[in-house]
Structures are given as C-alpha cells and as structure tokens.
Enzyme design. Structure first.
Site, PDB file in Angstrom:
ATOM      1  N   TYR A  76       2.395 -13.086 -25.025  1.00  0.00           N
ATOM      2  CA  TYR A  76       2.182 -11.658 -25.291  1.00  0.00           C
ATOM      3  C   TYR A  76       0.711 -11.323 -25.108  1.00  0.00           C
ATOM      4  CZ  TYR A  76       6.297  -9.068 -26.576  1.00  0.00           C
ATOM      5  OH  TYR A  76       7.454  -8.358 -26.507  1.00  0.00           O
ATOM      6  N   GLU A  78      -0.560  -7.636 -25.235  1.00  0.00           N
ATOM      7  CA  GLU A  78      -0.726  -6.174 -25.262  1.00  0.00           C
ATOM      8  C   GLU A  78      -2.193  -5.824 -25.439  1.00  0.00           C
ATOM      9  OE1 GLU A  78       2.066  -4.299 -27.945  1.00  0.00           O
ATOM     10  OE2 GLU A  78       3.667  -5.570 -27.148  1.00  0.00           O
ATOM     11  N   ASP A 253       0.961   8.289  -4.370  1.00  0.00           N
ATOM     12  CA  ASP A 253       1.857   7.147  -4.567  1.00  0.00           C
ATOM     13  C   ASP A 253       1.997   6.459  -3.208  1.00  0.00           C
ATOM     14  OD1 ASP A 253       3.984   5.433  -4.787  1.00  0.00           O
ATOM     15  OD2 ASP A 253       5.279   6.836  -5.860  1.00  0.00           O
ATOM     16  N   THR A 282       3.522   0.055  -5.630  1.00  0.00           N
ATOM     17  CA  THR A 282       4.224  -1.172  -5.999  1.00  0.00           C
ATOM     18  C   THR A 282       3.497  -2.290  -5.265  1.00  0.00           C
ATOM     19  OG1 THR A 282       5.742  -0.832  -4.158  1.00  0.00           O
ATOM     20  CG2 THR A 282       6.512  -0.144  -6.345  1.00  0.00           C
ATOM     21  N   LYS A 285       6.360  -4.214  -1.616  1.00  0.00           N
ATOM     22  CA  LYS A 285       6.910  -3.650  -0.371  1.00  0.00           C
ATOM     23  C   LYS A 285       6.040  -4.136   0.799  1.00  0.00           C
ATOM     24  CE  LYS A 285       9.159   0.236  -2.628  1.00  0.00           C
ATOM     25  NZ  LYS A 285       8.624   0.780  -3.872  1.00  0.00           N
ATOM     26  N   ARG A 291       7.362  -8.402  -7.369  1.00  0.00           N
ATOM     27  CA  ARG A 291       7.842  -7.081  -7.796  1.00  0.00           C
ATOM     28  C   ARG A 291       6.941  -6.593  -8.922  1.00  0.00           C
ATOM     29  NH1 ARG A 291      12.306  -6.370  -5.309  1.00  0.00           N
ATOM     30  NH2 ARG A 291      12.456  -4.290  -6.147  1.00  0.00           N
TER      31      ARG A 291
HETATM   32  N1  DSN Z   1      13.561   1.769  -4.171  1.00  0.00           N
HETATM   33  C1  DSN Z   1      12.370   2.136  -3.437  1.00  0.00           C
HETATM   34  C2  DSN Z   1      12.676   2.413  -2.012  1.00  0.00           C
HETATM   35  O1  DSN Z   1      13.607   1.814  -1.513  1.00  0.00           O
HETATM   36  O2  DSN Z   1      11.993   3.191  -1.373  1.00  0.00           O
HETATM   37  C3  DSN Z   1      11.690   3.252  -4.059  1.00  0.00           C
HETATM   38  O3  DSN Z   1      11.793   3.164  -5.421  1.00  0.00           O
END
Ligand code: DSN
Length: 484
Positions: A76, A78, A253, A282, A285, A291
């Site tokens: 933990y 925090e 974003d 994120t 990607k 993730r």
């Molecule tokens: N799930 C993502 C996407 O496929 O674009 C976005 O949250």
C-alpha cells in the site's frame, strides 16, 4: 514513405531468458490453479495466431510484462512520493519517481503523475485537479479558509454546488470522442454540464471555427481535445487559442496517440504537451506499456494533480507503476521513434489498400495510427462486419461513424489500428495485404434479411483468409524466440 519492415520487436535480445521466466511462472501457477495456466498459454497462442487490428491494443515487451508480476503488488502506498499515508514506501517512492522522471523527459512535461490505474482514472484526476485549482481554491480563499474541513456545513454545501455546476466541451462520441469526454452514461456527463463539437459533415475533419463558435457560446470551464476514433491529427495550438479566448482550461486526452507523441511523429502544433494545461493518457495503447494511466501538467495544475490520491484514487498499483517506468524507458530509446513512424506509415498503407479496392473511409484516409472504414457500402452493419472478420481470424472492433444510422451498438464502421501489428514487424506490404484480406471477407459477407447482427460468409472465404494471414503472421512472429 513506406514503413521499414525490419523494425524489431522489443525483447528479442533477451527472449531466451524471458522464456525461462515464463516457463517457471507457468509451472508455479499450474500447481495452484491449472485452468489459469492453460488460459494464459491459450491467450498467447490466440494473440500469436490472429491479426490484431484493434487500434487501442498493442504487445508490451516481456520486460514490461514481467515487471508487473512482483511483490510491489502487495504494497500500500497511498499519498505521493515522500508523503505517504503508509510506512515503508521507500521502494515505491523509487519506482514512482522513476516513472514520473521518464514521463517528464519523454514528453517534455514540467510534471508527471504515474498513479492513475487507467485512462478514465487519469481523466477523473485531471477533471478534479482543474476543479480544485479553478473553483475550490478561489472559493476557499474567498471564504478565508485554507482547507475544506475548515468550512461550515453551509459554506461547504455552497462550494460543493459550485464544483458540481461547471461546463465541459468535448468531441462528440460519433465523430471520434471518448465516453469520458462528457457523455451521460459516463460519470463525466453526470459531473458536468456538457456540450459537444463534431466534425464537418462534408470533410469529416474538425472545423476549428465551429469549435471556437461553440466555445464562445457555451463558455466551458474545460475544453477537451483528443479522440478514440478520429483518423486525423489535431492542431493543439489552435485548440489552446480557443481555450484561452474563452477562459477555459485545455485538457488533451492523448490516450490513443501518446506513442506518436513520444516517437516525435506529432511535433509542433500537433504535440499536445506544450499547448495543453493538462494532458492525460493511457500507457498501453500506441505507447506500448502496461495497462494504466498517466497525467502530465503545467506547474499551475501540478499541485492539484499530485493529490490524485486521495482526491480520486485509492492505493496506487505500484507493480504497474514499475512497469510504466520500464515501458517509458523503452520509449526513450531511438528504436521507439522508428516504431512510431512505422505505425503512422503503416496506417497510410492500410488506408491506401482499402481505398484502391473501393472501400469507403471516414475522412477519406488517415494521418495517425487508425483507419475508420464505413462498412455500409458492403451492405453490412459494424456488428456483422466485426463478427465476419473475427470468423476469418481478423480481430477488430466495430465503431460508430459520424451521425451513425445504426447507433453505438450495431454501428456502421470498423476501426483498424496499426500499433500492434507494427510491433510484430508488419510493414507497408503486409498492411496492403491486410486490406486485401479484409475486403475479401467483407465483400463475401451478406447480411441475413433485415437483421443487424446475423450474416453469412461465402463458403471457403474464412479458410482462405486464415491461410493467407497465417503466412504473414509466421513471417512476423509475436515475441520471437519466446517459447513456453
Ligand atoms: N477502449 C478504448 C478504445 O478502444 O479506444 C478507449 O477507452
């Protein structure tokens, strides 16, 4: 320009060691719950044997994946670096500091926050950091208080009402925006009065004059730029001008295209980081990490973002922050720039492959990592096209097109992305072949009656496409040298 198909998958150089590590890990898992060991082996086999074209997916390196399987999961922590609500966080501090340092260096950001567990968490941290900076802090100052706990019930209620009564302008879902950009089914649409900007009905492109007009009329506290399914680049300098004119905070974003920013494919006006007040992403990607999420911010918003926990988040996933640090270190290597350029070049090749075979693309093409195919000219819904492609081993996701007559469930589009197969080493020729295979499947698929879900594929087509893709997949193996 065409992609260089010699781009090598990360981790090839230590594949033998990674194989030993995975064999040992699977043997241990096998002894406790063999069905999980089986599913884990099967997932690798399935990923190896299919054409993964989901624009938001990738293949993280074995180094990134292995980093997640450690005892940092048990800790933990925090709070924030050097200021934790738990004892014995010295090693988590090291991990979190390194993840933030790599992110700052990679993106040229004054401040980075590595704790968000996902993209939605990153956006929630950003929203509340903006609300804390622009609404809560001046509200407290006006009342002569330093902390929300010092307020009377009545004053707190007034401030809470103000926090819950702000406006957000973002890109509409059907033109490529994301659920977290203010849509009612998502908490962002419940927290804010929301309005959307779309794209030009003729060109499919963002019309900055229309965005400016909407911003002048609506006067949002937050202007959100960024997308999940818009196949074009965005001029973030223009977005910042619009935000400044109406006194809005610009939140970008970049979850989908962070890899193209990190790899310097998007520079100048197309690089969001120097223009946005707050940038979220994120990490899994096009950035090719674990993730998770990340927030970058200017000095002005940094103190509020740094309070993401306890403001929005619970205990950070320290094992994932460690993997973020490893992935960001990989993204700082020169090879990542080659990879990012190949992702963009390959998307061009895929788009050209579709266009020359008569398929209809939203905006007529792409200049990022994704292509949005309108499948209505094949007489199909997105749902039917997605299922037929999957039958042939082509993994995609259905996606709405602008003003989609089939709504967000059945849709009229298929979204394709190049980050994952580029990691496997696919180049321009392979992506042209992918376009050929996709068109082969779709032009040999028929909707059944008036159903939006049922379909029939002509005999032999799925087998033919499976066989052709098996050849290209074998020539570009996933995790070369990794054996279980
Ligand atoms: N799930 C993502 C996407 O496929 O674009 C976005 O949250």
């Amino acid at each position: 320009m065409t992609a260089d198909s010699s781009i090598s998958a990360p981790g090839t150089e230590y594949a033998a060691t990674a194989s030993e590590a995975y064999r040992a890990a699977l043997a241990v898992i096998e002894s406790v719950e063999p069905r999980i060991a089986d599913a884990t082996r099967k997932e690798l086999a399935d990923q190896r044997d299919s054409l993964k074209l989901i624009a938001s997916e990738n293949y993280a390196s074995p180094a990134v994946l292995l980093t997640m399987g450690t005892w940092f999961s048990d800790k933990y922590a925090e709070g924030t670096v050097g200021h934790r609500f738990y004892a014995a966080c010295q090693n988590v501090d090291t991990v979190e500091s390194l993840a933030a340092e790599h992110a700052r260096e990679l993106f040229g950001a004054p401040y980075a926050y590595a704790q968000p567990h996902s993209g939605i968490d990153a956006n929630l941290v950003a929203f509340w950091a903006i609300l804390a900076t622009r609404i809560e802090a001046p509200g407290l100052a006006e009342l002569g208080a330093k902390h929300v706990n010092d307020l009377s019930e009545q004053d707190w209620e007034k401030l809470r009402n103000k926090l819950g009564n702000q406006r957000l302008l973002g890109m509409s879902l059907d033109t490529g925006g994301h659920l977290t950009h203010g849509f009612r089914p998502n908490i962002s649409g419940k927290m804010f009065h929301q309005r959307s900007y779309g794209t030009d009905a003729q060109t499919g492109l963002i019309d900055y004059d229309a965005v400016a007009a909407a911003a002048r009329e609506f006067k949002p506290l937050i202007l959100v730029a960024g997308y999940s399914a818009y196949p074009r680049r965005v001029n973030f300098a223009k977005m910042r001008e619009i935000a400044d004119e109406v006194g809005a905070t610009l939140l970008v974003d970049m979850a989908h295209f962070a890899g193209l920013v990190a790899g310097k494919v998007f520079t100048g006006d197309e690089d969001p980081v120097p223009h946005a007040h707050v940038t979220t992403t994120t990490t899994h990607k096009s950035l090719r990490g674990p993730r998770g999420g990340l927030v970058l911010a200017t000095e002005e918003y940094a103190p509020a973002v740094d309070k993401g926990c306890p403001m929005v988040l619970g205990g950070p996933l320290s094992h994932v922050m460690a993997a973020k640090a490893v992935a960001l270190a990989e993204a700082r290597q020169p090879a990542f720039r080659e990879y990012a350029q190949a992702v963009a070049d390959n998307a061009q090749s895929l788009a050209e492959g579709f266009t020359k075979r008569g398929a209809n693309l939203v905006t007529g093409g792409t200049d990022n990592h994704l292509v949005l195919l309108d499948v209505t000219s094949f007489g199909l819904t997105g749902r039917q096209a997605e299922s037929a492609l999957l039958d042939a081993g082509v993994v995609t996701n259905r996606n709405a097109v602008p003003a989609d007559p089939n709504g967000a469930w059945y849709t009229s589009g298929i979204r394709f992305g190049t980050p994952a197969l580029t990691t496997r080493g696919f180049g321009a020729a392979e992506f042209d072949k992918v376009a050929e295979l996709v068109v082969d499947v779709l032009s040999n698929t028929q909707a059944e009656g008036s159903s939006k879900a049922k379909y029939t594929i002509a005999d032999g087509v799925a087998d033919r496409v499976h066989a052709a893709s098996a050849e290209i997949l074998a020539a570009n193996p996933l995790y070369p040298g990794l054996t279980l």
